[in-house]
Design a protein around this motif. Sequence first.
Motif, PDB file in Angstrom:
ATOM      1  N   ALA A 410       0.835  -1.209   0.000  1.00  0.00           N
ATOM      2  CA  ALA A 410       0.000   0.000   0.000  1.00  0.00           C
ATOM      3  C   ALA A 410       0.868   1.255   0.000  1.00  0.00           C
ATOM      4  O   ALA A 410       0.506   2.272  -0.611  1.00  0.00           O
ATOM      5  CB  ALA A 410      -0.928  -0.002   1.210  1.00  0.00           C
ATOM      6  N   SER A 411       2.010   1.185   0.671  1.00  0.00           N
ATOM      7  CA  SER A 411       2.901   2.355   0.732  1.00  0.00           C
ATOM      8  C   SER A 411       3.415   2.740  -0.654  1.00  0.00           C
ATOM      9  O   SER A 411       3.622   3.928  -0.943  1.00  0.00           O
ATOM     10  CB  SER A 411       4.083   2.072   1.665  1.00  0.00           C
ATOM     11  N   ASP A 412       3.617   1.746  -1.522  1.00  0.00           N
ATOM     12  CA  ASP A 412       4.067   2.039  -2.887  1.00  0.00           C
ATOM     13  C   ASP A 412       2.981   2.775  -3.677  1.00  0.00           C
ATOM     14  O   ASP A 412       3.266   3.721  -4.419  1.00  0.00           O
ATOM     15  CB  ASP A 412       4.434   0.744  -3.617  1.00  0.00           C
ATOM     16  N   ILE A 413       1.742   2.339  -3.524  1.00  0.00           N
ATOM     17  CA  ILE A 413       0.628   3.003  -4.217  1.00  0.00           C
ATOM     18  C   ILE A 413       0.479   4.437  -3.719  1.00  0.00           C
ATOM     19  O   ILE A 413       0.240   5.367  -4.504  1.00  0.00           O
ATOM     20  CB  ILE A 413      -0.685   2.223  -3.999  1.00  0.00           C
ATOM     21  N   ILE A 414       0.632   4.641  -2.399  1.00  0.00           N
ATOM     22  CA  ILE A 414       0.533   5.991  -1.824  1.00  0.00           C
ATOM     23  C   ILE A 414       1.623   6.889  -2.392  1.00  0.00           C
ATOM     24  O   ILE A 414       1.385   8.051  -2.745  1.00  0.00           O
ATOM     25  CB  ILE A 414       0.609   5.932  -0.286  1.00  0.00           C
ATOM     26  N   ARG A 415       2.833   6.355  -2.483  1.00  0.00           N
ATOM     27  CA  ARG A 415       3.943   7.137  -3.048  1.00  0.00           C
ATOM     28  C   ARG A 415       3.686   7.479  -4.510  1.00  0.00           C
ATOM     29  O   ARG A 415       3.960   8.598  -4.957  1.00  0.00           O
ATOM     30  CB  ARG A 415       5.258   6.365  -2.914  1.00  0.00           C
ATOM     31  N   LEU A 416       3.146   6.520  -5.270  1.00  0.00           N
ATOM     32  CA  LEU A 416       2.821   6.794  -6.670  1.00  0.00           C
ATOM     33  C   LEU A 416       1.781   7.903  -6.783  1.00  0.00           C
ATOM     34  O   LEU A 416       1.884   8.786  -7.645  1.00  0.00           O
ATOM     35  CB  LEU A 416       2.311   5.515  -7.348  1.00  0.00           C
ATOM     36  N   PHE A 417       0.790   7.879  -5.895  1.00  0.00           N
ATOM     37  CA  PHE A 417      -0.226   8.930  -5.881  1.00  0.00           C
ATOM     38  C   PHE A 417       0.404  10.289  -5.568  1.00  0.00           C
ATOM     39  O   PHE A 417       0.098  11.301  -6.219  1.00  0.00           O
ATOM     40  CB  PHE A 417      -1.301   8.606  -4.835  1.00  0.00           C
ATOM     41  N   PHE A 418       1.258  10.324  -4.570  1.00  0.00           N
ATOM     42  CA  PHE A 418       1.883  11.584  -4.163  1.00  0.00           C
ATOM     43  C   PHE A 418       2.716  12.161  -5.298  1.00  0.00           C
ATOM     44  O   PHE A 418       2.616  13.359  -5.618  1.00  0.00           O
ATOM     45  CB  PHE A 418       2.759  11.361  -2.931  1.00  0.00           C
ATOM     46  N   TYR A 419       3.543  11.319  -5.917  1.00  0.00           N
ATOM     47  CA  TYR A 419       4.379  11.809  -7.011  1.00  0.00           C
ATOM     48  C   TYR A 419       3.535  12.229  -8.219  1.00  0.00           C
ATOM     49  O   TYR A 419       3.913  13.159  -8.945  1.00  0.00           O
ATOM     50  CB  TYR A 419       5.405  10.751  -7.413  1.00  0.00           C
ATOM     51  N   SER A 420       2.404  11.549  -8.442  1.00  0.00           N
ATOM     52  CA  SER A 420       1.510  11.969  -9.524  1.00  0.00           C
ATOM     53  C   SER A 420       1.042  13.401  -9.332  1.00  0.00           C
ATOM     54  O   SER A 420       0.952  14.182 -10.288  1.00  0.00           O
ATOM     55  CB  SER A 420       0.289  11.041  -9.588  1.00  0.00           C
ATOM     56  N   LEU A 421       0.747  13.774  -8.072  1.00  0.00           N
ATOM     57  CA  LEU A 421       0.294  15.136  -7.764  1.00  0.00           C
ATOM     58  C   LEU A 421       1.356  16.178  -8.076  1.00  0.00           C
ATOM     59  O   LEU A 421       1.041  17.314  -8.425  1.00  0.00           O
ATOM     60  CB  LEU A 421      -0.113  15.229  -6.291  1.00  0.00           C
ATOM     61  N   THR A 422       2.622  15.789  -7.958  1.00  0.00           N
ATOM     62  CA  THR A 422       3.708  16.751  -8.154  1.00  0.00           C
ATOM     63  C   THR A 422       4.205  16.810  -9.595  1.00  0.00           C
ATOM     64  O   THR A 422       5.043  17.657  -9.922  1.00  0.00           O
ATOM     65  CB  THR A 422       4.907  16.407  -7.246  1.00  0.00           C
ATOM     66  N   GLU A 423       3.685  15.951 -10.452  1.00  0.00           N
ATOM     67  CA  GLU A 423       4.230  15.828 -11.812  1.00  0.00           C
ATOM     68  C   GLU A 423       4.249  17.156 -12.565  1.00  0.00           C
ATOM     69  O   GLU A 423       5.244  17.520 -13.192  1.00  0.00           O
ATOM     70  CB  GLU A 423       3.425  14.794 -12.601  1.00  0.00           C
ATOM     71  N   THR A 424       3.157  17.891 -12.505  1.00  0.00           N
ATOM     72  CA  THR A 424       3.041  19.143 -13.264  1.00  0.00           C
ATOM     73  C   THR A 424       4.025  20.197 -12.769  1.00  0.00           C
ATOM     74  O   THR A 424       4.418  21.085 -13.533  1.00  0.00           O
ATOM     75  CB  THR A 424       1.600  19.685 -13.160  1.00  0.00           C
ATOM     76  N   LEU A 425       4.447  20.091 -11.514  1.00  0.00           N
ATOM     77  CA  LEU A 425       5.289  21.132 -10.916  1.00  0.00           C
ATOM     78  C   LEU A 425       6.754  21.025 -11.313  1.00  0.00           C
ATOM     79  O   LEU A 425       7.462  22.031 -11.315  1.00  0.00           O
ATOM     80  CB  LEU A 425       5.170  21.072  -9.386  1.00  0.00           C
ATOM     81  N   TRP A 426       7.217  19.795 -11.667  1.00  0.00           N
ATOM     82  CA  TRP A 426       8.655  19.686 -11.957  1.00  0.00           C
ATOM     83  C   TRP A 426       8.985  18.683 -13.064  1.00  0.00           C
ATOM     84  O   TRP A 426       9.784  18.977 -13.949  1.00  0.00           O
ATOM     85  CB  TRP A 426       9.441  19.316 -10.694  1.00  0.00           C
ATOM     86  N   TYR A 427       8.357  17.519 -13.041  1.00  0.00           N
ATOM     87  CA  TYR A 427       8.787  16.470 -13.956  1.00  0.00           C
ATOM     88  C   TYR A 427       8.293  16.709 -15.376  1.00  0.00           C
ATOM     89  O   TYR A 427       9.063  16.590 -16.340  1.00  0.00           O
ATOM     90  CB  TYR A 427       8.314  15.104 -13.454  1.00  0.00           C
ATOM     91  N   ARG A 428       7.017  17.048 -15.514  1.00  0.00           N
ATOM     92  CA  ARG A 428       6.480  17.244 -16.861  1.00  0.00           C
ATOM     93  C   ARG A 428       7.159  18.399 -17.598  1.00  0.00           C
ATOM     94  O   ARG A 428       7.480  18.265 -18.783  1.00  0.00           O
ATOM     95  CB  ARG A 428       4.966  17.435 -16.817  1.00  0.00           C
ATOM     96  N   PRO A 429       7.407  19.560 -16.941  1.00  0.00           N
ATOM     97  CA  PRO A 429       8.148  20.611 -17.657  1.00  0.00           C
ATOM     98  C   PRO A 429       9.518  20.141 -18.153  1.00  0.00           C
ATOM     99  O   PRO A 429       9.945  20.540 -19.241  1.00  0.00           O
ATOM    100  CB  PRO A 429       8.290  21.714 -16.599  1.00  0.00           C
ATOM    101  N   LEU A 430      10.182  19.279 -17.369  1.00  0.00           N
ATOM    102  CA  LEU A 430      11.482  18.756 -17.803  1.00  0.00           C
ATOM    103  C   LEU A 430      11.335  17.902 -19.058  1.00  0.00           C
ATOM    104  O   LEU A 430      12.085  18.077 -20.028  1.00  0.00           O
ATOM    105  CB  LEU A 430      12.118  17.915 -16.691  1.00  0.00           C
ATOM    106  N   THR A 431      10.361  16.986 -19.063  1.00  0.00           N
ATOM    107  CA  THR A 431      10.193  16.120 -20.231  1.00  0.00           C
ATOM    108  C   THR A 431       9.742  16.916 -21.458  1.00  0.00           C
ATOM    109  O   THR A 431      10.126  16.591 -22.582  1.00  0.00           O
ATOM    110  CB  THR A 431       9.184  14.985 -19.940  1.00  0.00           C
ATOM    111  N   VAL A 432       8.934  17.963 -21.229  1.00  0.00           N
ATOM    112  CA  VAL A 432       8.535  18.835 -22.336  1.00  0.00           C
ATOM    113  C   VAL A 432       9.754  19.501 -22.950  1.00  0.00           C
ATOM    114  O   VAL A 432       9.914  19.541 -24.181  1.00  0.00           O
ATOM    115  CB  VAL A 432       7.522  19.897 -21.850  1.00  0.00           C
ATOM    116  N   LEU A 433      10.642  20.000 -22.107  1.00  0.00           N
ATOM    117  CA  LEU A 433      11.858  20.652 -22.586  1.00  0.00           C
ATOM    118  C   LEU A 433      12.734  19.663 -23.350  1.00  0.00           C
ATOM    119  O   LEU A 433      13.248  19.981 -24.430  1.00  0.00           O
ATOM    120  CB  LEU A 433      12.629  21.242 -21.405  1.00  0.00           C
ATOM    121  N   TRP A 434      12.903  18.459 -22.818  1.00  0.00           N
ATOM    122  CA  TRP A 434      13.744  17.453 -23.480  1.00  0.00           C
ATOM    123  C   TRP A 434      13.161  17.035 -24.820  1.00  0.00           C
ATOM    124  O   TRP A 434      13.900  16.836 -25.786  1.00  0.00           O
ATOM    125  CB  TRP A 434      13.896  16.223 -22.578  1.00  0.00           C
TER     126      TRP A 434
END
Length: 459
Positions: A410-434
């Motif tokens: 369950a802890s893995d699913i919770i972590r996946l949910f948390f990181y999903s919430l943060t995607e727009t703030l840092w990860y997606r802009p990076l992949t867009v740039l790349w």
Amino acid sequence: MAIGWMVLGYMVLVISFYSLLLLISFVQLRKTYQLDEREPYEELLHLHQTKPVSILVPAYNESVGIMATVRSLLSIEYPEYEIIIVNDGSTDDSLEKLIESFQLVKIKWVIRRQLDTKQVKAVYQSRIYKNLLVVDKENGGKADALNAGINVSNYPYFCSIDGDSVLERTAFLKVMKPIIESDGEVIASGGSIRIANGCEIESGEIVKVGLSRSPIVVMQVIEYLRAFLMGRIGLSRHNLLLIVSGAFGVFSKRWVVEAGGYSHTVGEDMELVVRLHRYVKEQKADKKIVYVPDPVSWTEAPESLKYLRRQRRRWHRGLFESLWIHRRLIFNPKYGSIGMVSIPYFLIIEFLGPVVELMGYLVMLLSIFFGGVYLEFAILLFLLSVLYGSILSMASVLLEEWTIRKYPKASDIIRLFFYSLTETLWYRPLTVLWRCEGILDVLRRKTGWGEMARKGVSK
């Protein structure tokens, strides 16, 4: 402001399209929920209709991961198969490791040269496992190695596997099932790719599924869930699939050879699938290319921004090459839904999408300085980008939890949910740039794969 409205309209279009894919994927996955408990895969082990398969593993400097891959392939549950490792001129000790570990000896092998390749220097066979062959050839790239493997292969179907992949034992029974049951209608079938970083692997077998502690790797896990569980299921449902991953896909050898084999492009796996669709339409044949979500191949993901950036730039160049080679298909009714829906989707949303998204980020930044109505517009764009990125990613995690459930903690699913919430703030802009850098690489006519570092995921 006109650019802002264009970005806004584009994002609404994309969100609507992905929402439709999500709905189709949810319905399709629920139909096959807990498939293992209802489908008698064991029967496929004994049916005479079960097709023998040649498993092709192109290997260039895969010393770190190749042994685990071979061990996992030797332990799969399937009635008849051969494993063909193609050593594509490796400069490390890949070949020496294979020779020593599996007691390989040189043999005389008649190669039916159906596809042109670089020279094959030798063919080895294992004294321990008679279905294990190793082809040693001059370096020619991944596509050349796969074509050489096709020439050496004995069986009517072949599967391409990356040299750092680990298959689940029943993966082949599941990925071959639609081919066996279709009586020739299905000419290619692809399984899911999952991230092995964080998992426990012993002797080429996944013994415990886990999640890496690295944020970069966790975000890639979420990306893969979204791409496979949401994107490919939805496209496959209507025979619109243009990608069968080179890390785990089964093909009819006859149709691939007639279509010309693998091409020397960066995205050879996608280009082959597009060419197969094109060839099938031109032959007026009723054939399908499908995606099966449950069979899984586990592979190592980049753990550094440097190599992840290099990978995403290469993927985007590969996407362009496939679209450019088959540009005649775009909005061409002669090619049915592939020309009218699938190719335009990959052009407008997948290839040009990063450019529009980057413009959106610039509009949001500029709106902060202008204030007033511009600021309100920037907030609206931001909320849409959150919906586009984070919410759809969270939905993909839910699809995983409701259906396939590869992550037991369950802890893995919770972590996946948390990181999903943060995607727009840092990860997606990076992949867009790349990905935008990938477009610049296209304009600069950059070629080649670029070096990728491997740590290895198996003990």
